[in-house]
Design an enzyme around this catalytic site. Structure first.
Site, PDB file in Angstrom:
ATOM      1  N   TYR A  70      -5.915   0.820  11.418  1.00  0.00           N
ATOM      2  CA  TYR A  70      -4.785   0.361  12.462  1.00  0.00           C
ATOM      3  C   TYR A  70      -5.013  -1.014  12.961  1.00  0.00           C
ATOM      4  O   TYR A  70      -3.936  -1.747  13.086  1.00  0.00           O
ATOM      5  CB  TYR A  70      -4.899   1.470  13.658  1.00  0.00           C
ATOM      6  CG  TYR A  70      -3.879   1.198  14.770  1.00  0.00           C
ATOM      7  CD1 TYR A  70      -2.736   1.538  14.575  1.00  0.00           C
ATOM      8  CD2 TYR A  70      -4.433   0.457  15.728  1.00  0.00           C
ATOM      9  CE1 TYR A  70      -1.723   1.215  15.676  1.00  0.00           C
ATOM     10  CE2 TYR A  70      -3.663   0.330  16.819  1.00  0.00           C
ATOM     11  CZ  TYR A  70      -2.148   0.548  16.776  1.00  0.00           C
ATOM     12  OH  TYR A  70      -1.203   0.307  17.793  1.00  0.00           O
ATOM     13  N   LYS A 113      -2.246  -4.565  12.877  1.00  0.00           N
ATOM     14  CA  LYS A 113      -1.749  -4.861  13.923  1.00  0.00           C
ATOM     15  C   LYS A 113      -1.955  -6.446  13.872  1.00  0.00           C
ATOM     16  O   LYS A 113      -1.051  -7.149  14.334  1.00  0.00           O
ATOM     17  CB  LYS A 113      -2.045  -4.258  15.458  1.00  0.00           C
ATOM     18  CG  LYS A 113      -1.561  -2.819  15.428  1.00  0.00           C
ATOM     19  CD  LYS A 113      -0.006  -2.965  15.664  1.00  0.00           C
ATOM     20  CE  LYS A 113       0.609  -1.684  16.030  1.00  0.00           C
ATOM     21  NZ  LYS A 113       2.042  -1.833  16.274  1.00  0.00           N
TER      22      LYS A 113
END
Length: 253
Positions: A159, A163
């Site tokens: 994750y 980002k």
């Protein structure tokens, strides 16, 4: 176009079912935005939100299908949005998934899904969106990034890397658009209490979707470029960013 006091009139929210996206839409309607497009994988679930926005004063609220991982559909999707709103003052990129960090670390399909949704999908839809904004000569793009992308943690590296990638893309995009009439705002929240993080323990400096929404709307009005929510995270991450890797990897994060 923005109205006489600088408020945006037409808004597209990608990730129209996200708590932060909805909170932003509410704030913008309160500031006289009249057309809102909520887009996401299951737009039929947005009808209750759409009704609330209409009741709050929005003249038009549309719910459209959008799948971040269906790359071939993105250009047609942008065409459909323009057909609804005409000129587009503001695009809010709130689409994304948190995913199962433990599973993603060991399962390629899960990791790819997270990266394609959070990074590749937003890149894919942004290219035709920017072409439209260039043609009209104005507009603002808001990316909901994350503090997780500032320095990727071992506990959630898939994750975090998604980002970091999308944050970098929009930094470069914003620089490339200087002088074009198009402005890019990157928002880096810390832990936000939403349905995405439901059941997870609060992290230091946890915040809410409403606080993030207020920061976004203020940033758009002021043409800010990077916003941390809450603000003190900027100083914290300035320290974390420069920690030697040998020390950072020993932290329980």
């Amino acid at each position: 176009m923005r109205d006489a006091v600088g408020s945006v009139q037409s808004v597209l929210v990608l990730g129209g079912g996200s708590d932060i996206g909805i909170a932003i839409a509410r704030r913008l309607v309160a500031r006289h935005a009249h057309t809102i497009v909520l887009a996401g994988r299951k737009p039929e679930r947005f009808e209750e939100t759409a009704a609330a926005l209409r009741a709050a004063g929005a003249a038009r609220v549309e719910c459209l299908p959008f799948d971040a991982t269906d790359f071939e559909s993105h250009e047609a999707f942008v065409d459909s949005v323009i057909a609804v709103v005409g000129d587009l003052d503001l695009v809010v990129l709130a689409a994304g998934v948190l995913g199962d960090a433990e599973r993603a670390a060991h399962d390629a399909a899960t990791a790819v899904e997270i990266v394609q949704t959070n990074f590749t999908g937003l890149v894919s839809v942004t290219i035709p969106l920017v072409a439209r904004l260039r043609a009209q000569g104005h507009g603002t793009i808001v990316l909901l990034s994350s503090v997780a992308g500032e320095r990727v943690r071992k506990a959630n590296f898939v994750y975090g890397s998604s980002k970091a990638g999308v944050d970098g893309f929009f930094q470069g995009l914003g620089d490339s658009l200087v002088g074009s009439g198009i402005h890019v705002v990157i928002v880096r929240p810390g832990f936000v209490r939403t349905k995405m993080t439901e059941g997870m323990p609060d992290a230091p400096m946890s915040t809410t979707a409403d606080v993030v929404a207020n920061a976004v709307v203020d940033a758009v009005a002021r043409d800010q470029e990077i916003v941390w929510v809450p603000g003190p995270l900027r100083a914290v991450m300035a320290v974390v960013r420069h920690l030697p890797r040998a020390i950072f990897r020993k932290l329980p994060v």
